[in-house]
Motif scaffolding. Structure first.
Motif, PDB file in Angstrom:
ATOM      1  N   PRO A 132      37.044  36.981  49.524  1.00  0.00           N
ATOM      2  CA  PRO A 132      35.590  36.822  49.435  1.00  0.00           C
ATOM      3  C   PRO A 132      35.084  35.918  48.310  1.00  0.00           C
ATOM      4  CG  PRO A 132      36.130  39.084  49.927  1.00  0.00           C
ATOM      5  CD  PRO A 132      37.427  38.386  49.664  1.00  0.00           C
ATOM      6  N   GLN A 133      35.761  35.910  47.154  1.00  0.00           N
ATOM      7  CA  GLN A 133      35.234  35.122  46.039  1.00  0.00           C
ATOM      8  C   GLN A 133      36.382  34.638  45.163  1.00  0.00           C
ATOM      9  OE1 GLN A 133      32.606  37.372  43.558  1.00  0.00           O
ATOM     10  NE2 GLN A 133      32.047  35.628  42.296  1.00  0.00           N
ATOM     11  N   ILE A 134      36.339  33.371  44.742  1.00  0.00           N
ATOM     12  CA  ILE A 134      37.302  32.836  43.775  1.00  0.00           C
ATOM     13  C   ILE A 134      36.691  32.943  42.393  1.00  0.00           C
ATOM     14  CG2 ILE A 134      38.532  30.792  42.992  1.00  0.00           C
ATOM     15  CD1 ILE A 134      38.693  29.826  45.818  1.00  0.00           C
ATOM     16  N   LEU A 135      37.427  33.568  41.475  1.00  0.00           N
ATOM     17  CA  LEU A 135      36.951  33.698  40.097  1.00  0.00           C
ATOM     18  C   LEU A 135      37.383  32.516  39.235  1.00  0.00           C
ATOM     19  CD1 LEU A 135      37.661  37.490  39.477  1.00  0.00           C
ATOM     20  CD2 LEU A 135      35.488  36.417  40.043  1.00  0.00           C
ATOM     21  N   ALA A 136      38.663  32.095  39.354  1.00  0.00           N
ATOM     22  CA  ALA A 136      39.171  31.009  38.525  1.00  0.00           C
ATOM     23  C   ALA A 136      40.432  30.428  39.140  1.00  0.00           C
ATOM     24  CB  ALA A 136      39.487  31.524  37.117  1.00  0.00           C
TER      25      ALA A 136
ATOM     26  N   PHE B 267      38.379  37.795  43.882  1.00  0.00           N
ATOM     27  CA  PHE B 267      37.793  39.132  43.809  1.00  0.00           C
ATOM     28  C   PHE B 267      37.294  39.533  45.185  1.00  0.00           C
ATOM     29  CE2 PHE B 267      33.923  41.724  43.171  1.00  0.00           C
ATOM     30  CZ  PHE B 267      34.525  42.846  42.643  1.00  0.00           C
ATOM     31  N   ALA B 268      37.495  40.807  45.503  1.00  0.00           N
ATOM     32  CA  ALA B 268      36.990  41.377  46.753  1.00  0.00           C
ATOM     33  C   ALA B 268      36.095  42.566  46.404  1.00  0.00           C
ATOM     34  CB  ALA B 268      38.146  41.825  47.630  1.00  0.00           C
ATOM     35  N   PRO B 269      35.117  42.879  47.240  1.00  0.00           N
ATOM     36  CA  PRO B 269      34.177  43.954  46.918  1.00  0.00           C
ATOM     37  C   PRO B 269      34.807  45.342  46.939  1.00  0.00           C
ATOM     38  CG  PRO B 269      33.722  43.065  49.091  1.00  0.00           C
ATOM     39  CD  PRO B 269      34.773  42.207  48.484  1.00  0.00           C
ATOM     40  N   THR B 270      35.918  45.507  47.662  1.00  0.00           N
ATOM     41  CA  THR B 270      36.573  46.817  47.712  1.00  0.00           C
ATOM     42  C   THR B 270      38.026  46.686  47.294  1.00  0.00           C
ATOM     43  OG1 THR B 270      37.247  46.557  50.015  1.00  0.00           O
ATOM     44  CG2 THR B 270      35.099  47.595  49.607  1.00  0.00           C
TER      45      THR B 270
ATOM     46  N   THR C 242      39.360  44.707  36.333  1.00  0.00           N
ATOM     47  CA  THR C 242      40.617  45.436  36.528  1.00  0.00           C
ATOM     48  C   THR C 242      41.254  45.243  37.899  1.00  0.00           C
ATOM     49  OG1 THR C 242      39.394  47.398  37.236  1.00  0.00           O
ATOM     50  CG2 THR C 242      39.952  47.240  34.909  1.00  0.00           C
ATOM     51  N   ASP C 243      40.537  44.730  38.873  1.00  0.00           N
ATOM     52  CA  ASP C 243      41.068  44.605  40.235  1.00  0.00           C
ATOM     53  C   ASP C 243      41.023  43.180  40.793  1.00  0.00           C
ATOM     54  OD1 ASP C 243      41.443  47.411  40.414  1.00  0.00           O
ATOM     55  OD2 ASP C 243      39.323  47.666  40.887  1.00  0.00           O
ATOM     56  N   PRO C 244      41.440  42.174  40.008  1.00  0.00           N
ATOM     57  CA  PRO C 244      41.427  40.828  40.592  1.00  0.00           C
ATOM     58  C   PRO C 244      42.592  40.653  41.573  1.00  0.00           C
ATOM     59  CG  PRO C 244      42.403  40.722  38.435  1.00  0.00           C
ATOM     60  CD  PRO C 244      41.933  42.153  38.629  1.00  0.00           C
ATOM     61  N   ILE C 245      42.448  39.723  42.469  1.00  0.00           N
ATOM     62  CA  ILE C 245      43.527  39.334  43.378  1.00  0.00           C
ATOM     63  C   ILE C 245      44.099  38.044  42.805  1.00  0.00           C
ATOM     64  CG2 ILE C 245      44.114  38.668  45.728  1.00  0.00           C
ATOM     65  CD1 ILE C 245      41.549  40.173  46.605  1.00  0.00           C
ATOM     66  N   ILE C 246      45.371  38.087  42.385  1.00  0.00           N
ATOM     67  CA  ILE C 246      45.989  36.942  41.718  1.00  0.00           C
ATOM     68  C   ILE C 246      47.137  36.419  42.570  1.00  0.00           C
ATOM     69  CG2 ILE C 246      47.164  36.124  39.644  1.00  0.00           C
ATOM     70  CD1 ILE C 246      45.761  38.395  38.123  1.00  0.00           C
ATOM     71  N   VAL C 247      47.153  35.103  42.719  1.00  0.00           N
ATOM     72  CA  VAL C 247      48.202  34.440  43.486  1.00  0.00           C
ATOM     73  C   VAL C 247      48.665  33.217  42.697  1.00  0.00           C
ATOM     74  CG1 VAL C 247      47.844  32.662  45.240  1.00  0.00           C
ATOM     75  CG2 VAL C 247      48.172  34.960  45.924  1.00  0.00           C
TER      76      VAL C 247
ATOM     77  N   THR D  37      34.450  26.943  47.318  1.00  0.00           N
ATOM     78  CA  THR D  37      35.588  26.036  47.176  1.00  0.00           C
ATOM     79  C   THR D  37      35.677  25.578  45.737  1.00  0.00           C
ATOM     80  OG1 THR D  37      35.284  25.278  49.440  1.00  0.00           O
ATOM     81  CG2 THR D  37      36.555  23.873  48.010  1.00  0.00           C
ATOM     82  N   ILE D  38      36.917  25.457  45.248  1.00  0.00           N
ATOM     83  CA  ILE D  38      37.172  24.938  43.908  1.00  0.00           C
ATOM     84  C   ILE D  38      38.038  23.692  44.045  1.00  0.00           C
ATOM     85  CG2 ILE D  38      38.442  25.363  41.765  1.00  0.00           C
ATOM     86  CD1 ILE D  38      37.585  28.183  41.815  1.00  0.00           C
ATOM     87  N   LEU D  39      37.742  22.655  43.253  1.00  0.00           N
ATOM     88  CA  LEU D  39      38.532  21.435  43.255  1.00  0.00           C
ATOM     89  C   LEU D  39      39.169  21.285  41.877  1.00  0.00           C
ATOM     90  CD1 LEU D  39      39.255  18.849  44.900  1.00  0.00           C
ATOM     91  CD2 LEU D  39      37.368  17.749  43.712  1.00  0.00           C
TER      92      LEU D  39
END
Length: 166
Positions: free
Chosen positions: A58-62, A79-82, A133-138, A161-163
């Protein structure tokens, strides 16, 4: 001595038929009955155009680079809402054979940040996630060889989108 001279003369004549006189009957490429067209290595129906069924995060933080001995490590945080999102991955927008990562003709490697959401009836789907505390990291390692042909990396998610320039 005569045998050696005769063998060299025959070999030279055969090789000369393969050179400038490419239309001659001595050219082995013409033995099959005509000019050979360049071979196309693509499968008959083209490459499989499989798309990833997972939705975008849902959202890119960095997104940033980490140095490696053989290249760089692309680290993306989302980040995701749930809670409960799993199997996160960076996949290419344009299907490519194998694990190949090649940029588009403009030098931009376009990636999608995807993850599988939790089942709607699971307990994790009912819990709100906290961005701290709950980021999605790849992470995606890229060698210097792969980076040589990449001018920028564009990462898209569900909402943005991030470039990243190299």
């Amino acid at each position: 001595m005569t045998r050696l001279t005769l063998s060299l003369l025959i070999g030279t004549t055969i090789l000369a038929g393969c050179g400038r006189l490419g239309d001659s009957g001595w050219n082995p490429l013409r033995w099959s009955g005509g000019r050979s067209a360049p071979a196309d290595l693509a499968p008959e129906g083209g490459y499989l155009q499989a798309t990833d069924p997972r939705p975008g995060v849902p959202q890119i933080l960095a997104a940033d680079w980490q140095p490696l001995a053989e290249g760089r490590l692309l680290v993306v945080r989302g980040f995701a809402p749930t809670k409960g999102y799993h199997s996160a991955e960076l996949v290419t927008q344009r299907p490519q054979p194998g694990d190949r990562l090649s940029p588009d003709p403009d030098g931009v490697l376009r990636l999608r940040f995807v993850a599988a959401p939790p089942a709607p009836d699971s307990p994790a789907a009912r819990l709100a996630a906290d961005p701290v505390t709950d980021p999605i990291i790849v992470a995606l390692p890229l060698s210097f060889t792969q980076l040589a042909s990449i001018a920028a990396i564009e990462i898209s998610a569900a909402t943005g989108t991030i470039l990243l320039r190299r």
